[in-house]
Design a protein around this motif. Structure first.
Motif, PDB file in Angstrom:
ATOM      1  N   PHE A   1      51.898  28.591  30.546  1.00 33.12           N
ATOM      2  CA  PHE A   1      51.528  29.951  30.937  1.00 33.12           C
ATOM      3  C   PHE A   1      51.404  30.905  29.752  1.00 33.12           C
ATOM      4  N   SER A   2      51.850  30.484  28.591  1.00 33.79           N
ATOM      5  CA  SER A   2      51.817  31.344  27.402  1.00 33.79           C
ATOM      6  C   SER A   2      50.631  30.988  26.516  1.00 33.79           C
ATOM      7  N   ARG A   3      50.402  31.876  25.540  1.00 34.25           N
ATOM      8  CA  ARG A   3      49.384  31.601  24.513  1.00 34.25           C
ATOM      9  C   ARG A   3      49.895  32.200  23.216  1.00 34.25           C
ATOM     10  N   VAL A   4      50.371  31.355  22.330  1.00 34.70           N
ATOM     11  CA  VAL A   4      50.904  31.798  21.046  1.00 34.70           C
ATOM     12  C   VAL A   4      49.743  31.925  20.067  1.00 34.70           C
ATOM     13  N   THR A   5      49.591  33.128  19.496  1.00 37.53           N
ATOM     14  CA  THR A   5      48.512  33.347  18.531  1.00 37.53           C
ATOM     15  C   THR A   5      48.997  33.239  17.092  1.00 37.53           C
ATOM     16  N   SER A   6      50.264  33.578  16.843  1.00 40.69           N
ATOM     17  CA  SER A   6      50.808  33.438  15.488  1.00 40.69           C
ATOM     18  C   SER A   6      52.329  33.474  15.534  1.00 40.69           C
ATOM     19  N   ILE A   7      52.924  32.916  14.492  1.00 42.15           N
ATOM     20  CA  ILE A   7      54.378  32.949  14.315  1.00 42.15           C
ATOM     21  C   ILE A   7      54.669  33.322  12.874  1.00 42.15           C
ATOM     22  N   GLU A   8      55.512  34.334  12.703  1.00 47.90           N
ATOM     23  CA  GLU A   8      56.005  34.708  11.375  1.00 47.90           C
ATOM     24  C   GLU A   8      57.370  34.037  11.205  1.00 47.90           C
ATOM     25  N   LYS A   9      57.529  33.268  10.141  1.00 50.33           N
ATOM     26  CA  LYS A   9      58.769  32.514   9.942  1.00 50.33           C
ATOM     27  C   LYS A   9      59.430  32.909   8.635  1.00 50.33           C
ATOM     28  N   THR A  10      60.723  33.168   8.715  1.00 49.75           N
ATOM     29  CA  THR A  10      61.560  33.380   7.540  1.00 49.75           C
ATOM     30  C   THR A  10      62.664  32.331   7.582  1.00 49.75           C
ATOM     31  N   GLU A  11      62.836  31.611   6.502  1.00 48.78           N
ATOM     32  CA  GLU A  11      63.826  30.547   6.422  1.00 48.78           C
ATOM     33  C   GLU A  11      64.995  30.999   5.558  1.00 48.78           C
ATOM     34  N   SER A  12      66.203  30.616   5.962  1.00 51.19           N
ATOM     35  CA  SER A  12      67.392  31.008   5.216  1.00 51.19           C
ATOM     36  C   SER A  12      68.436  29.901   5.296  1.00 51.19           C
ATOM     37  N   SER A  13      69.290  29.836   4.279  1.00 53.63           N
ATOM     38  CA  SER A  13      70.424  28.909   4.323  1.00 53.63           C
ATOM     39  C   SER A  13      71.695  29.633   4.769  1.00 53.63           C
ATOM     40  N   HIS A  14      71.581  30.948   5.015  1.00 56.08           N
ATOM     41  CA  HIS A  14      72.707  31.739   5.526  1.00 56.08           C
ATOM     42  C   HIS A  14      72.840  31.483   7.021  1.00 56.08           C
ATOM     43  N   LEU A  15      73.947  30.862   7.428  1.00 55.43           N
ATOM     44  CA  LEU A  15      74.150  30.495   8.833  1.00 55.43           C
ATOM     45  C   LEU A  15      75.171  31.408   9.484  1.00 55.43           C
ATOM     46  N   GLN A  16      74.958  31.676  10.774  1.00 57.27           N
ATOM     47  CA  GLN A  16      75.911  32.491  11.530  1.00 57.27           C
ATOM     48  C   GLN A  16      76.829  31.639  12.404  1.00 57.27           C
ATOM     49  N   GLY A  17      76.557  30.338  12.488  1.00 61.24           N
ATOM     50  CA  GLY A  17      77.454  29.419  13.191  1.00 61.24           C
ATOM     51  C   GLY A  17      77.466  29.567  14.703  1.00 61.24           C
ATOM     52  N   PHE A  18      76.308  29.752  15.305  1.00 59.54           N
ATOM     53  CA  PHE A  18      76.224  29.864  16.763  1.00 59.54           C
ATOM     54  C   PHE A  18      76.724  28.578  17.414  1.00 59.54           C
ATOM     55  N   LYS A  19      77.277  28.699  18.605  1.00 54.64           N
ATOM     56  CA  LYS A  19      77.781  27.541  19.350  1.00 54.64           C
ATOM     57  C   LYS A  19      76.783  27.039  20.381  1.00 54.64           C
ATOM     58  N   SER A  20      75.826  27.885  20.786  1.00 52.70           N
ATOM     59  CA  SER A  20      74.835  27.509  21.790  1.00 52.70           C
ATOM     60  C   SER A  20      73.580  28.329  21.549  1.00 52.70           C
ATOM     61  N   PHE A  21      72.575  28.151  22.413  1.00 51.09           N
ATOM     62  CA  PHE A  21      71.349  28.911  22.327  1.00 51.09           C
ATOM     63  C   PHE A  21      71.252  29.777  23.586  1.00 51.09           C
ATOM     64  N   THR A  22      71.133  31.089  23.401  1.00 54.24           N
ATOM     65  CA  THR A  22      71.159  32.003  24.538  1.00 54.24           C
ATOM     66  C   THR A  22      69.901  32.868  24.588  1.00 54.24           C
ATOM     67  N   ILE A  23      69.659  33.407  25.777  1.00 50.05           N
ATOM     68  CA  ILE A  23      68.597  34.391  25.971  1.00 50.05           C
ATOM     69  C   ILE A  23      69.263  35.761  25.944  1.00 50.05           C
ATOM     70  N   LYS A  24      68.793  36.627  25.059  1.00 48.98           N
ATOM     71  CA  LYS A  24      69.308  37.999  24.988  1.00 48.98           C
ATOM     72  C   LYS A  24      68.423  38.902  25.839  1.00 48.98           C
TER      73      LYS A  24
END
Length: 90
Positions: free
Chosen positions: A66-89
């Motif tokens: 149902f979606s149409r992605v036209t572009s993605i801006e990506k920033t990569e980092s080695s700084h981790l926040q240590g999340f325990k799961s993946f959530t929807i905000k």
């Protein structure tokens, strides 16, 4: 382990894109979160192995039926926040 900060553009609001993102994150062992931005973009903060993050980002580019992605801006980092799961905000 790496962190990707992604800004997704296109038809990604009101089409189940955040739920789709959460499902893909769980499939690829990614932690972090996803949220809608007020300017019709979606923001994703994802942490995982480099291989899993590449697979995850590729699936996000394809989107759900149902979606149409036209572009993605990506920033990569080695700084981790240590999340325990993946959530929807909200």
């Amino acid at each position: 382990m790496l962190q990707y900060h992604l800004i997704v553009n296109g038809r990604v609001h009101g089409v189940g894109f955040r739920y789709f993102t959460q499902m893909k994150a769980n499939a690829y062992h990614i932690t972090g979160w996803v949220r809608n931005l007020p300017d019709d973009q979606v923001e994703i903060l994802a942490e995982g192995s480099e291989d899993d993050l590449v697979l995850f980002a590729n699936s996000i580019k394809e989107g759900n039926p149902f979606s149409r992605v036209t572009s993605i801006e990506k920033t990569e980092s080695s700084h981790l926040q240590g999340f325990k799961s993946f959530t929807i905000k909200y």
